[in-house]
Design a protein around this motif. Structure first.
Motif, PDB file in Angstrom:
ATOM      1  N   VAL A 122       0.832  -1.203   0.000  1.00 27.91           N
ATOM      2  CA  VAL A 122       0.000   0.000   0.000  1.00 27.91           C
ATOM      3  C   VAL A 122       0.869   1.256   0.000  1.00 27.91           C
ATOM      4  O   VAL A 122       0.581   2.239  -0.708  1.00 27.91           O
ATOM      5  N   ARG A 129      -3.891   3.737  -5.039  1.00 30.61           N
ATOM      6  CA  ARG A 129      -4.378   3.997  -3.682  1.00 30.61           C
ATOM      7  C   ARG A 129      -5.361   5.153  -3.797  1.00 30.61           C
ATOM      8  O   ARG A 129      -5.002   6.315  -3.733  1.00 30.61           O
ATOM      9  N   ILE A 177      -6.452  -0.571  -2.130  1.00 34.56           N
ATOM     10  CA  ILE A 177      -5.774  -0.435  -3.418  1.00 34.56           C
ATOM     11  C   ILE A 177      -6.532  -1.179  -4.512  1.00 34.56           C
ATOM     12  O   ILE A 177      -7.213  -2.179  -4.264  1.00 34.56           O
TER      13      ILE A 177
END
Length: 316
Positions: free
Chosen positions: A76, A108, A117
């Motif tokens: 992430v 993201r 995501i």
């Protein structure tokens, strides 16, 4: 000539889960394609910053396992937030080189809170503007443990010389209705992006081209065991179960008659060039057109919701 389009298939490996280094590699590749006067360059699914290979190597479905949490957090952190300008340099290179681009990223998404995501396929036109961001509708199998499902907002096509281009991520290309959504908008150059391997591209690429009577470009990434960076969280555990080759490429091009123009290319890193002639589309539509003369909209019709989905809506 307006009916000819030079395309570049970027079959490259990421600097796995390293956003900054992978962006630099993408930028170098765009510049190289620009020097060869390519007019469209395509990169594989989730190339920036890489595909979540660890899920099949680390007991990815096990509940509350630290290794999966920590690699996911690393993933992430290295995903792309478009709203923060993280693709601005790539867009500028598209403009400078007069080259359009399909780029597979992990997004993201700020409009979904900024913590989940999405496997997104970004289209950047030849003047460097982002024209669509297609979030993968349905993550596949273990991908669902780290990717969120997208929406129909990115089911869009774009003009490029005489061509109309559209694209889908990986197994979305096996979904008949998203394909039909693009066909119905006049798509005649279909872009299919994959994490890598010819077992995906070798059949579906030719099938879509035969069904749609369009050119189909499939672009895959590469990934070897040796490509895992040394700073990967829990690297020893990942490498313990990893095969030597995780993605062997398989990028290819099929013509509107369903036959190979470029057969799947394996294990070779770099750019693959080809020039496509739009006239071939009209030739093959003579006897079949899935949304034109060989369709029955009075009997079957597709409804598509292209509204960008969000958990909250504010009214001031």
């Amino acid at each position: 000539m307006d009916n000819l389009l030079k395309v570049a298939l970027a079959q490259i490996s990421p600097v796995w889960l390293n956003k900054k280094a992978t962006l630099q590699k993408i930028e170098t590749t765009v510049q190289e394609a620009g020097k060869e006067n390519a007019e469209l360059i395509v990169f594989g699914e989730a190339l920036l910053p890489g595909y979540p290979f660890w899920l099949s190597l680390t007991d990815g479905a096990k509940w509350d396992l630290n290794i999966n949490k920590e690699i996911h957090a690393h993933y992430v952190r290295n995903a792309v937030q478009i709203e923060a300008g993280e693709l601005d340099a790539v867009c500028q290179l598209a403009k400078e080189n007069n080259i359009a681009m399909y780029l597979g990223i992990m997004e993201r998404a700020k409009d979904r809170g900024g913590h989940s995501i999405y496997a997104s396929l970004v289209y950047i036109d030849q003047v460097g503007e982002i024209k669509s961001v297609h979030r993968k509708l349905q993550p596949t199998y273990d991908e669902r443990l780290t990717w969120a499902p997208g929406d129909g907002n990115g089911l869009q096509v774009h003009p490029l010389k005489q061509f109309t281009v559209g694209g889908l991520n990986c197994w979305e290309n096996w979904m008949p209705l998203p394909r039909a959504a693009l066909y119905g908008q006049g798509e005649n150059l279909h872009v299919a992006v994959w994490p890598g391997s010819d077992h995906n591209t070798k059949d579906i690429t030719r099938f879509i081209s035969r069904e749609s009577r369009s050119f189909v470009i499939s672009v895959s990434s590469l990934m070897k065991k040796s490509d895992f960076p040394k700073d990967t969280p829990h690297l020893d555990a990942v490498l313990k179960e990893s095969p030597e080759v995780l993605a062997n490429g398989g990028s290819c091009i099929a013509g509107p008659n369903g036959e190979w123009i470029v057969a799947p290319v394996l294990y070779k890193e770099g750019l693959i060039y080809e020039t496509l002639d739009f006239d071939r589309v009209y030739e093959e539509r003579q006897n079949f057109d899935a949304v034109g003369h060989y369709s029955r909209p009075d009997v079957t019709k597709l409804y598509v919701n292209r509204e960008r989905q969000s958990t909250v809506e504010f009214k001031e």
